[in-house]
Design an enzyme around this catalytic site. Structure first.
Site, mmCIF file in Angstrom:
data_model
loop_
_atom_site.group_PDB
_atom_site.id
_atom_site.type_symbol
_atom_site.label_atom_id
_atom_site.label_comp_id
_atom_site.label_asym_id
_atom_site.label_seq_id
_atom_site.Cartn_x
_atom_site.Cartn_y
_atom_site.Cartn_z
ATOM 1 N N SER A 409 -63.308 48.334 -71.252
ATOM 2 C CA SER A 409 -62.967 47.205 -70.961
ATOM 3 C C SER A 409 -62.684 46.679 -72.538
ATOM 4 O O SER A 409 -61.609 45.749 -73.144
ATOM 5 C CB SER A 409 -63.811 46.271 -70.616
ATOM 6 O OG SER A 409 -65.330 46.519 -71.442
ATOM 7 N N HIS A 430 -57.860 49.058 -65.925
ATOM 8 C CA HIS A 430 -59.519 48.090 -66.435
ATOM 9 C C HIS A 430 -59.600 46.961 -65.252
ATOM 10 O O HIS A 430 -58.813 46.087 -64.798
ATOM 11 C CB HIS A 430 -58.992 47.197 -67.185
ATOM 12 C CG HIS A 430 -60.475 45.981 -68.171
ATOM 13 N ND1 HIS A 430 -60.013 45.187 -68.626
ATOM 14 C CD2 HIS A 430 -61.591 46.572 -67.180
ATOM 15 C CE1 HIS A 430 -60.846 44.023 -68.501
ATOM 16 N NE2 HIS A 430 -61.877 45.454 -68.059
ATOM 17 N N GLU A 442 -55.755 45.500 -64.613
ATOM 18 C CA GLU A 442 -54.995 46.398 -65.944
ATOM 19 C C GLU A 442 -54.630 47.186 -66.140
ATOM 20 O O GLU A 442 -55.623 47.784 -65.966
ATOM 21 C CB GLU A 442 -55.752 45.029 -67.047
ATOM 22 C CG GLU A 442 -56.164 43.657 -67.353
ATOM 23 C CD GLU A 442 -56.405 43.495 -68.489
ATOM 24 O OE1 GLU A 442 -57.150 44.328 -69.497
ATOM 25 O OE2 GLU A 442 -56.202 42.265 -69.457
ATOM 26 N N ASN A 480 -59.751 39.976 -71.788
ATOM 27 C CA ASN A 480 -61.082 39.716 -72.464
ATOM 28 C C ASN A 480 -60.268 39.663 -74.568
ATOM 29 O O ASN A 480 -61.058 39.052 -75.180
ATOM 30 C CB ASN A 480 -61.516 40.961 -72.605
ATOM 31 C CG ASN A 480 -62.057 41.207 -71.860
ATOM 32 O OD1 ASN A 480 -62.257 40.406 -71.081
ATOM 33 N ND2 ASN A 480 -62.888 42.289 -70.985
#
Ligand code: T1G
Length: 705
Positions: A409, A430, A442, A480
């Site tokens: 991540s 991800h 992702e 993120n």
């Protein structure tokens, strides 16, 4: 749009032909009206069958036409259905696949309906912020009763044609191995012979059920502001019990006209199309193939790895879970049993389905068992050394052509790919925790990831029920990286004068399911703390407020320690802690920050526009393909309110000029790192060219900056 009328023994077959889902576009609507006219003029024809040229019968009105004149151009769907219903010769709908929205309304305008037993029907307009606008609120209650009609229209859920609630809707239910067209044609002939033309609109109003409406209003009260379609639906279905059909149609029509113009409907329609657009990788065309993906391995059988394995098994993919010790594999198998057991207990799975899923998962500690898998997904501890060990083993053991995926991540996928001799086969996948629940995936494209590997990974996401969004390589990818700025703002606001509960309340009123501090307490404050410590070394240009570090130093990590930003006496319910609020005030004083009253609108704008500014940078750098992809990441993975369409759609709705104005104010107000509020160059470009994110679809626009 519809093939020329094929006539079999006096029955004309009108085949709806507008791939991919027979959306009822203006052209298709015209062709249906023309076909029905021809049926009535041709004396060799006794009846007609409406069928999808290919699956499905119809996915409803053509959503891509919404907001364009085509959507209203006559014949609109109401007129088409009137033409079908007014036909002097019976028209029978033959339904395979799905009949949804306007597709089901079209079928309800026919004189009879036949469906494959496994076909699915529904009126999902509410998911687009609408209500059925072609007679669904008036015909469905007359056919199946108010209770079922209200449930289907307010929930938007689909039902199998054979569902008990739909008794009376179909003249026949056809088994998949039977000939749907043949059954429909014979029914059409028998209706013709009967000399009658049954039509739902000629039925009397549906039976009044005031208690049903009262219960619906009670259940849905309060959600009407966020979802204005709900009260409109209840009123329209109620009209079907007290008004004649024509008057009821006027009620429905007026409500539809109101709803289609609402920001909520525009946002929900945007989200629907954005999710499907995200699956297309702009420069990878149909000529690029996909690799086989029948068997998989997951490396690391912790919470994430086991959740990923369960996703794969639920999609029918054989998966081998590899761990370094027997104890770990035993623990993982027990957690699979627990999750499946809970799903059976809740009725989400039958015992048989759970057993079948479990049978698809194996556990091992030997990489040699993975040599024939098609894809291996690494889900081990977030350290480059741990990833190196795994990818070197995968490189040694997996067959050529297998895909090597990392669930990292935050780490650099290019560095991970360099641990192997086959960087073209390395891609990021991800997942979001819990992996068997969260819809977002992702797909991270490395500098050397092969196009067919990217395409395979994107389709793999869809196959396991995820929403795939393509991301380039950067720290935190799309989601993120942006959420870091969202949390930074939340903490800046607290050191400047807001209290955590005020920040959470403001963002929950905006529509987030959970405010940032409750999220942090749920995830564990120690996670954010370690990121902040790493950032302090790696990114001194990205300062955080240490306002909460004191909590971590006391071992208050959130729900798991029953105390974090809030207190959790029962382990779940967040309760304000006066001690924490006093320590925050003391912290501000120690930093010589004069605390000030901060409005809810400032709280919301600083947190949400932080997402927008970082999102604009992600677009500029080509990390995301399009602004709507960023919206999909936030709608599917971060609890962004669907009725606002995602951060970038929201910014467009506010107006980018106003967004930049607000950023200028925040640059003056913010005590720490005010420079963050300098608008991203793309944002400035869009404002200076009076454009917006929706229009900006091509990276070449950046070359002119
Ligand atoms: N119009 C146009 N395109 C549509 C469409 C639609 N209604 N539905 C799907 N597509 C496109 C989608 O964008 C994608 O395109 C492709 O079809 C496959 O979709 C008057 C006003 C039908 C169950 O809300 O639920 O009728 O990416 O990936 O998983 O009362 O699509 O390939 O270019 O979802 O197999 C009401 C919405 C409309 C149904 C198929 N109808 N669609 O699922 O494929 S409003 C809906 C779905 C209305 C009337 C009112 C699903 C599906 P591309 P997909 P799928």
């Amino acid at each position: 749009m519809t093939s020329a009328l094929a006539i079999h023994d006096g029955v004309a077959v009108i085949a709806l032909d507008n791939p991919p889902v027979n959306g009822l576009s203006h052209a298709l609507r015209c062709s249906i009206v023309d076909a029905v006219a021809e049926v009535n003029l041709n004396e060799n024809i006794v009846a007609a069958v409406l069928i999808g040229a290919a699956l499905p019968f119809s996915g409803g009105a053509d959503i891509t036409e919404f907001g364009t004149p085509k959507s209203w151009e006559q014949p609109d769907l109401v007129a088409v259905i009137e033409a079908v219903e007014a036909s002097a010769k019976p028209v029978v709908a033959a339904i395979a696949g799905v009949a949804l929205g306007g597709g089901l309304e079209l079928a309800l305008g026919c004189h009879a309906r036949v469906a494959l037993r496994n076909a699915r029907v529904g009126l999902p307009e509410v998911k687009l912020g609408l209500l059925p606008g072609a007679g669904g609120t008036q015909r469905l209650p007359r056919l199946v009763g108010v209770e079922t009609a209200l449930d289907l229209i307010t929930s938007g859920r689909l039902l199998p044609a054979g569902a008990a609630e739909l008794k009376g809707m179909f003249a026949a239910l056809v088994e998949p191995d039977e000939d749907l067209l043949e059954v429909a044609s014979s029914i059409a002939r028998s209706v013709a012979r009967s000399g009658e033309l049954p039509s739902i609109s000629s039925l009397p109003p549906a039976q009044p059920r005031p208690e049903i409406f009262d219960a619906a209003r009670a259940r849905l009260s309060g959600s009407g502001e966020r979802y204005p379609a709900l009260p409109e639906i209840i009123a329209a279905v109620e009209a079907a019990t007290v008004l004649d059909f024509a008057a009821g149609m006027e009620v429905e029509k007026a409500a539809f006209k109101r709803l289609i113009e609402t920001d909520v409907s525009k946002a929900l329609r945007h989200g629907f199309l954005a999710e499907r657009r995200a699956s297309h990788v702009r420069e990878i065309g149909a000529d690029v193939g996909v690799r086989r993906l029948d068997t998989a391995a997951v490396i690391g059988a912790g919470l994430m790895g086991t959740g990923i394995a369960q996703c794969l098994a639920a999609a029918g993919i054989e998966v081998t879970l590899l761990e370094t010790s027997e104890q770990a594999t035993v623990r993982s198998e027990k957690s699979v049993d627990d999750v499946l057991g809970r799903a059976v207990a809740k009725g989400r799975l039958t015992a048989k389905q759970a057993e079948a899923q479990k049978a698809l998962i194996r556990w091992t500690t030997d990489y040699g068992d993975l040599r024939n898998v098609d894809i291996a997904i690494e889900a081990v501890f977030e350290s480059l050394e741990a990833k190196r060990a795994v990818f070197e083993e995968l490189d040694r053991n997996l067959r050529p052509g297998a895909i090597l995926a990392s669930n990292t991540s935050t780490l650099d996928l290019n560095a991970i790919a360099a641990f192997t001799q086959r960087p073209a086969d390395v891609v990021g996948t991800h997942f979001f925790s819990p992996a068997n629940v969260m819809r977002l995936l992702e797909v991270v494209r490395g500098d050397r990831t092969a196009p067919d590997v990217v395409k395979t990974a994107m389709q793999f996401g869809r196959r396991i029920g995820k929403v795939s969004v393509l991301s380039g390589v950067c720290d935190g990818f799309i989601g993120n990286r942006m959420v870091e700025e969202y949390f930074r703002q939340a903490m800046f606001l607290v050191e400047e004068g807001a209290l955590p509960f005020e920040v959470d309340e403001a963002l929950e009123e905006f529509g987030f399911s959970m405010g940032p501090f409750k999220v942090a307490d749920l995830a564990g404050l120690d996670i954010g703390w370690s990121i902040r410590k790493r950032r302090a070394q790696e990114r001194p240009d990205m300062p955080y407020s240490p306002v909460l570090d004191g909590l971590c130093e006391q071992g208050r990590f959130g729900q798991k320690t029953k105390a974090g930003v809030y207190l959790y006496a029962d382990g779940r319910t967040a309760v304000r802690d006066p001690e924490v609020e006093r320590s925050i005030a003391a912290f501000s004083q120690s930093q010589n920050i004069a605390r000030r009253e901060i409005s809810k609108s400032e709280i919301v704008d600083r947190c949400v526009l932080a997402l927008v500014n970082e999102g604009a940078k992600i677009l500029e750098e080509g990390i995301a393909q399009r602004a709507s992809d960023i919206d999909v990441v936030y709608l599917a993975g971060y609890g962004f309110p669907d009725f606002r369409g995602g951060p970038m759609f929201h910014a467009d709705s506010v107006g980018l000029d106003k967004v930049v104005e607000r950023m200028t104010v925040f640059e003056r107000l913010q005590t720490r790192d005010p420079a963050f509020w300098r608008p991203a160059p793309l944002l400035q470009h869009l404002v200076s060219t009076h454009s917006n994110f929706a229009d900006w679809t091509n990276r070449s626009a950046m070359e002119n900056l």
